[in-house]
Design a protein around this motif. Structure first.
Motif, PDB file in Angstrom:
ATOM      1  N   PHE A 143       8.206   2.053  34.090  1.00 15.74           N
ATOM      2  CA  PHE A 143       9.487   2.706  33.810  1.00 15.74           C
ATOM      3  C   PHE A 143       9.422   3.627  32.601  1.00 15.74           C
ATOM      4  O   PHE A 143      10.444   3.993  32.042  1.00 15.74           O
ATOM      5  N   GLU A 144       8.217   4.015  32.166  1.00 10.28           N
ATOM      6  CA  GLU A 144       8.103   4.934  31.046  1.00 10.28           C
ATOM      7  C   GLU A 144       7.330   6.182  31.464  1.00 10.28           C
ATOM      8  O   GLU A 144       6.486   6.136  32.366  1.00 10.28           O
ATOM      9  N   SER A 145       7.645   7.290  30.814  1.00 11.97           N
ATOM     10  CA  SER A 145       6.910   8.536  31.059  1.00 11.97           C
ATOM     11  C   SER A 145       6.805   9.284  29.725  1.00 11.97           C
ATOM     12  O   SER A 145       7.411  10.336  29.546  1.00 11.97           O
ATOM     13  N   GLU A 405      15.988  -3.034  27.161  1.00  8.70           N
ATOM     14  CA  GLU A 405      17.216  -2.292  27.460  1.00  8.70           C
ATOM     15  C   GLU A 405      17.573  -1.306  26.353  1.00  8.70           C
ATOM     16  O   GLU A 405      18.347  -0.363  26.574  1.00  8.70           O
ATOM     17  N   TYR A 406      16.972  -1.482  25.172  1.00  6.68           N
ATOM     18  CA  TYR A 406      17.416  -0.740  23.996  1.00  6.68           C
ATOM     19  C   TYR A 406      16.349   0.198  23.422  1.00  6.68           C
ATOM     20  O   TYR A 406      16.649   0.939  22.480  1.00  6.68           O
ATOM     21  N   ILE A 407      15.127   0.151  23.930  1.00  5.68           N
ATOM     22  CA  ILE A 407      14.057   0.991  23.398  1.00  5.68           C
ATOM     23  C   ILE A 407      13.418   1.807  24.519  1.00  5.68           C
ATOM     24  O   ILE A 407      13.261   1.330  25.637  1.00  5.68           O
ATOM     25  N   PHE A 408      13.054   3.050  24.186  1.00  6.25           N
ATOM     26  CA  PHE A 408      12.541   3.987  25.184  1.00  6.25           C
ATOM     27  C   PHE A 408      11.363   4.746  24.585  1.00  6.25           C
ATOM     28  O   PHE A 408      11.523   5.462  23.600  1.00  6.25           O
ATOM     29  N   VAL A 409      10.186   4.551  25.173  1.00  7.77           N
ATOM     30  CA  VAL A 409       8.974   5.165  24.638  1.00  7.77           C
ATOM     31  C   VAL A 409       9.006   6.660  24.908  1.00  7.77           C
ATOM     32  O   VAL A 409       9.085   7.092  26.060  1.00  7.77           O
ATOM     33  N   ARG A 410       8.927   7.439  23.836  1.00  9.32           N
ATOM     34  CA  ARG A 410       8.937   8.900  23.981  1.00  9.32           C
ATOM     35  C   ARG A 410       7.549   9.505  23.822  1.00  9.32           C
ATOM     36  O   ARG A 410       7.237  10.501  24.484  1.00  9.32           O
ATOM     37  N   ARG A 411       6.732   8.929  22.932  1.00  6.52           N
ATOM     38  CA  ARG A 411       5.401   9.483  22.671  1.00  6.52           C
ATOM     39  C   ARG A 411       4.437   8.347  22.398  1.00  6.52           C
ATOM     40  O   ARG A 411       4.823   7.282  21.908  1.00  6.52           O
ATOM     41  N   ARG A 412       3.159   8.603  22.710  1.00  7.33           N
ATOM     42  CA  ARG A 412       2.123   7.626  22.376  1.00  7.33           C
ATOM     43  C   ARG A 412       0.793   8.344  22.238  1.00  7.33           C
ATOM     44  O   ARG A 412       0.480   9.253  23.019  1.00  7.33           O
ATOM     45  N   GLY A 413      -0.003   7.939  21.249  1.00  2.00           N
ATOM     46  CA  GLY A 413      -1.341   8.479  21.063  1.00  2.00           C
ATOM     47  C   GLY A 413      -2.299   7.382  20.649  1.00  2.00           C
ATOM     48  O   GLY A 413      -1.903   6.408  20.010  1.00  2.00           O
ATOM     49  N   ASN A 414      -3.555   7.534  21.029  1.00  2.00           N
ATOM     50  CA  ASN A 414      -4.616   6.591  20.667  1.00  2.00           C
ATOM     51  C   ASN A 414      -5.577   7.266  19.693  1.00  2.00           C
ATOM     52  O   ASN A 414      -5.928   8.433  19.875  1.00  2.00           O
ATOM     53  N   PHE A 415      -6.039   6.498  18.694  1.00  7.94           N
ATOM     54  CA  PHE A 415      -6.870   7.079  17.650  1.00  7.94           C
ATOM     55  C   PHE A 415      -7.900   6.066  17.151  1.00  7.94           C
ATOM     56  O   PHE A 415      -7.703   4.849  17.270  1.00  7.94           O
ATOM     57  N   LEU A 416      -8.986   6.593  16.583  1.00  9.23           N
ATOM     58  CA  LEU A 416      -9.981   5.797  15.873  1.00  9.23           C
ATOM     59  C   LEU A 416      -9.848   6.098  14.390  1.00  9.23           C
ATOM     60  O   LEU A 416      -9.871   7.266  13.985  1.00  9.23           O
ATOM     61  N   VAL A 417      -9.703   5.053  13.582  1.00  5.51           N
ATOM     62  CA  VAL A 417      -9.641   5.193  12.129  1.00  5.51           C
ATOM     63  C   VAL A 417     -11.037   4.873  11.587  1.00  5.51           C
ATOM     64  O   VAL A 417     -11.404   3.707  11.456  1.00  5.51           O
ATOM     65  N   PRO A 418     -11.860   5.879  11.287  1.00  8.97           N
ATOM     66  CA  PRO A 418     -13.228   5.598  10.854  1.00  8.97           C
ATOM     67  C   PRO A 418     -13.245   4.944   9.484  1.00  8.97           C
ATOM     68  O   PRO A 418     -12.277   5.034   8.723  1.00  8.97           O
ATOM     69  N   PRO A 419     -14.358   4.305   9.130  1.00 12.76           N
ATOM     70  CA  PRO A 419     -14.506   3.873   7.738  1.00 12.76           C
ATOM     71  C   PRO A 419     -14.568   5.105   6.845  1.00 12.76           C
ATOM     72  O   PRO A 419     -14.832   6.228   7.307  1.00 12.76           O
TER      73      PRO A 419
END
Length: 432
Positions: A143-145, A405-419
């Motif tokens: 149910f998210e886009s 019912e109350y939260i709606f994902v608008r954006r998402r990103g995946n990342f690597l945090v290097p040392p």
């Protein structure tokens, strides 16, 4: 909101200034800043892990982390195509080292990190090591886009001082000759474009002060003591992974972690106007929390652990008996390893940014650290509670199903945090 409006309360001015950004906002912050000097840093005394914040921030009497109050996310795209040049690496190193020198590594100074996306690593012919799990972001529920953040990298700035995060940002943009009295020798914008700027805040009093936003009832229901818009504390020490647990242990990226950053819009009219306090406790934690009257006020009485583990096994019987299940109860099912260790380390904070417009909208920036992106994805799918819709017709995909019912994902990103040793435009296979 004009951050220069003298009639606004102090912390409202500071939050508004961070959200607005720019030289005038920094000036407003400096005018209202504490007279206490910002401690300067030592670039040789920083921890080897960029995500090492726990020892350097405030904690409450129970040992729960209190994240820096003001935060900025800068999503960047490096100039040109293909592998970044040696000049790009050198300029980025000077820019980030400048922040290291200018500010102490603490909530009183500046905590910061740079993390890299799958799209960034696609600039190279090499692949990431097998033990680095960094897939492209994808939809994690039926149910998210969301819009996926595929910029090259994200820089995260955090401090209890609004003037510090703004000054650090202006230094990266080349709009400040000095940062905390330290000369700025290079600017990020010489080698990259800032594609998106997002801001936020966290801590008791701040959400209540800024609840005049779309998605929150006009009755101003957010408790003054709450660090978040939904009225409860979160991130209890006993329900968080440790920094050690989420750290990649071996290979060229030993000392790194992965980071998911989601942005969720919040629509809390029904949360506050239709649900009683007991119903909110049920949907945030579990029916057992409400039945046993475990949560007082914003939940400070829970101490260092929400106690959610004792209610994980009750979830299907709770669904049948109460026709509702809890958000924490659902997510915890997938957020424990075979030894009972929590997998995710959450560092979320609120916002009233409406990305791309001037409207104030209640939203949540949700950075999550984990050793593998797959761990986050498993927990998010457990949070969907899709399996529980088959237990009773009263539970639907969004209704009576935690807080969906109350939260709606608008954006998402995946990342690597290097040392830290690999933080400047790393290759997929850096030398150990």
């Amino acid at each position: 909101m004009d951050p220069l409006d003298d009639n606004l309360p102090r912390r409202q001015v500071l939050k508004a200034a961070v959200a607005a950004g720019g030289v005038s906002a920094l000036s407003a912050c400096l005018d209202m800043a504490s007279s206490e000097p910002v401690p300067t840093g030592d670039s040789n005394a920083k921890p080897s892990r960029q995500h090492a914040w726990q020892e350097y921030i405030r904690h409450d009497e129970h040992g729960n982390s209190q994240l820096p109050k003001h935060q900025i996310l800068l999503y960047i795209i490096f100039d040109g195509d293909g592998q970044p040049s040696a000049d790009t690496r050198s300029i980025l190193e000077q820019a980030l080292t400048g922040l290291d020198r200018a500010y102490e590594w603490s909530h009183k100074g500046l905590l910061h990190s740079i993390a890299y996306s799958p799209s960034y690593f696609e600039r190279f012919d090499q692949s990431l090591p097998e033990n680095v799990d960094l897939p492209r972001p994808t939809a994690l529920s039926p149910f998210e886009s969301p819009t996926f953040d595929t910029q090259d990298a994200v820089i995260h700035l955090a401090s209890d001082r609004a003037d510090v995060v703004l000054e650090a940002e202006q230094a990266l943009r080349g709009e400040q000759d000095q940062a905390n009295g330290v000369s700025v020798e290079a600017r990020l914008t010489d080698v990259a474009t800032i594609d998106s700027r997002r801001t936020g805040f966290v801590g008791a009093g701040l959400p209540a002060q800024h609840q005049d936003a779309a998605g929150i009832p006009d009755s101003n229901p957010v408790p003054e003591a709450s660090p978040l818009f939904m009225g409860f504390e979160a991130g209890f020490k006993g329900n968080q992974a440790t920094e050690d647990y989420v750290t990649i242990q071996n290979g060229p990226f030993a000392g790194a972690t992965t980071k998911v950053i989601a942005n969720l819009r919040q629509r809390l009219d029904d949360w506050y106007d239709e649900q009683s306090f007991e119903e909110r406790v049920t949907e945030m934690f579990s029916p057992g929390h409400a039945d046993k009257d475990l949560v007082k006020g914003v939940g400070s009485n829970l101490g260092s652990d929400s106690g959610i583990d004792q209610f994980i096994g009750d979830i299907e019987s709770d669904a049948k008996t109460h026709n509702r299940v809890g958000h924490a109860q659902k997510a915890a099912r997938a957020n424990r390893d075979a030894d009972g260790n929590v997998k995710l380390f959450r560092r979320h904070f609120e916002s009233t940014d409406d990305i791309g417009s001037d409207q104030k909208v209640a939203s949540l920036h949700f950075p999550s650290l984990q050793r593998r992106i797959t761990d986050f994805e498993d927990v998010r799918r457990a949070m969907n509670g899709t399996d529980l819709t088959k237990v009773t017709p009263a539970i639907r995909q969004r209704v009576n199903n935690g807080i969906l019912e109350y939260i709606f994902v608008r954006r998402r990103g995946n990342f690597l945090v290097p040392p830290r040793r690999h933080r400047e435009v790393p290759t997929p296979q850096p030398e150990s």
